[in-house]
Design a protein around this motif. Structure first.
Motif, PDB file in Angstrom:
ATOM      1  N   ARG A 168       0.813  -1.220   0.000  1.00 50.49           N
ATOM      2  CA  ARG A 168       0.000   0.000   0.000  1.00 50.49           C
ATOM      3  C   ARG A 168       0.842   1.264   0.000  1.00 50.49           C
ATOM      4  O   ARG A 168       0.349   2.334  -0.301  1.00 50.49           O
ATOM      5  N   GLU A 169       2.110   1.124   0.333  1.00 48.98           N
ATOM      6  CA  GLU A 169       3.024   2.263   0.283  1.00 48.98           C
ATOM      7  C   GLU A 169       3.751   2.347  -1.056  1.00 48.98           C
ATOM      8  O   GLU A 169       4.654   3.153  -1.235  1.00 48.98           O
ATOM      9  N   GLY A 170       3.371   1.476  -2.005  1.00 47.75           N
ATOM     10  CA  GLY A 170       3.974   1.501  -3.332  1.00 47.75           C
ATOM     11  C   GLY A 170       5.218   0.657  -3.480  1.00 47.75           C
ATOM     12  O   GLY A 170       5.914   0.733  -4.494  1.00 47.75           O
ATOM     13  N   ILE A 171       5.517  -0.177  -2.479  1.00 44.49           N
ATOM     14  CA  ILE A 171       6.684  -1.053  -2.542  1.00 44.49           C
ATOM     15  C   ILE A 171       6.329  -2.296  -3.355  1.00 44.49           C
ATOM     16  O   ILE A 171       5.306  -2.931  -3.105  1.00 44.49           O
ATOM     17  N   THR A 172       7.171  -2.651  -4.317  1.00 46.60           N
ATOM     18  CA  THR A 172       6.903  -3.815  -5.151  1.00 46.60           C
ATOM     19  C   THR A 172       7.159  -5.104  -4.367  1.00 46.60           C
ATOM     20  O   THR A 172       7.777  -5.085  -3.295  1.00 46.60           O
ATOM     21  N   ASP A 173       6.716  -6.228  -4.921  1.00 50.64           N
ATOM     22  CA  ASP A 173       6.909  -7.506  -4.250  1.00 50.64           C
ATOM     23  C   ASP A 173       8.393  -7.796  -4.020  1.00 50.64           C
ATOM     24  O   ASP A 173       8.798  -8.245  -2.952  1.00 50.64           O
ATOM     25  N   ARG A 174       9.224  -7.543  -5.014  1.00 47.69           N
ATOM     26  CA  ARG A 174      10.651  -7.825  -4.890  1.00 47.69           C
ATOM     27  C   ARG A 174      11.304  -6.870  -3.890  1.00 47.69           C
ATOM     28  O   ARG A 174      12.144  -7.271  -3.082  1.00 47.69           O
ATOM     29  N   GLU A 175      10.943  -5.591  -3.929  1.00 45.22           N
ATOM     30  CA  GLU A 175      11.454  -4.636  -2.951  1.00 45.22           C
ATOM     31  C   GLU A 175      11.037  -5.033  -1.542  1.00 45.22           C
ATOM     32  O   GLU A 175      11.807  -4.905  -0.591  1.00 45.22           O
TER      33      GLU A 175
END
Length: 221
Positions: free
Chosen positions: A145-152
């Motif tokens: 929800r904070e815009g972090i991707t799955d890999r990040e």
């Protein structure tokens, strides 16, 4: 080949509740074919489980002790690894340990269900991504929800657990420069200026493992 006349009982294994919840909801439209329960990787199985689906989020994929324990459990009829990490040595190591499936997180829910049914019928199923695509719709992970991707998210989880950049690179099979690039991107998104700030943010936003498990959930027996 075995044909079941009842829904499959599928147990989900991961140390992060948000990951399990997102994965479980992928099966919402298939409850006539899949019944979901969940356990801690180290918990004792009290029911005969058709498939244990091991989600590899932020797990040290070079350490297969948990997978080996699941494969050795006589109440787990089949064990399937669910991941986006398809290095040939990882796939082969898992197959050598006796897993019955190695499936990509890019699979849509319909194809994931079909793959699990094929495993339950006696097939060994390996489905890797055709390319580096986004995770399947419906999945969730810390920081999404904070815009972090799955890999990040996976990398931040490893950092929150105290892993160095070199250890993160080894565990994720990424180059050190790629890891640094992901970390810089995460820092920008969470407003961190140091590793300490990133770890503190991670601790406060669900990036530490939670070993508490609900044994039967979402319609499971």
């Amino acid at each position: 080949m075995t044909t079941l006349t009842r829904p499959l009982l599928v147990t989900l294994v991961d140390d992060y509740d948000v990951v399990l919840t997102g994965l479980a909801h992928m099966f919402d439209d298939y409850r006539d074919r899949i019944l979901v329960s969940e356990i801690d990787a180290n918990a004792v199985l009290h029911d005969a489980i058709d498939i244990v689906l091991y989600d590899s989020f932020a797990q040290p994929e070079s350490d297969h002790e948990e997978i080996a324990e699941l494969v050795a459990n006589p109440q787990a009829r089949h064990v399937v690894v669910y991941t986006w990490n398809f290095q040939p040595e990882l796939v082969q190591a898992a197959l050598d340990e006796g897993v019955h499936g190695y499936l990509s997180k890019t699979l849509p829910a319909k194809e994931l269900v079909e793959a699990l049914e094929a495993v339950a019928a006696g097939e060994v199923v390996v489905i890797e991504p055709k390319r580096r695509a986004a995770s399947a719709a419906g999945l969730d992970w810390p920081g999404r929800r904070e815009g972090i991707t799955d890999r990040e998210s996976e990398i931040l989880a490893l950092i929150t657990q105290g892993k160095s950049n070199a250890e993160v690179a080894t565990l994720t099979y990424l180059s050190p420069n790629t890891v640094k690039s992901y970390i810089r991107s995460v820092y920008r998104k969470i407003g961190a200026e140091s590793r300490t700030q990133a770890v503190l943010w991670g601790v406060g936003h669900g990036f530490t493992p939670d070993h508490h498990r609900i044994d039967h959930w979402l319609g499971g027996p």
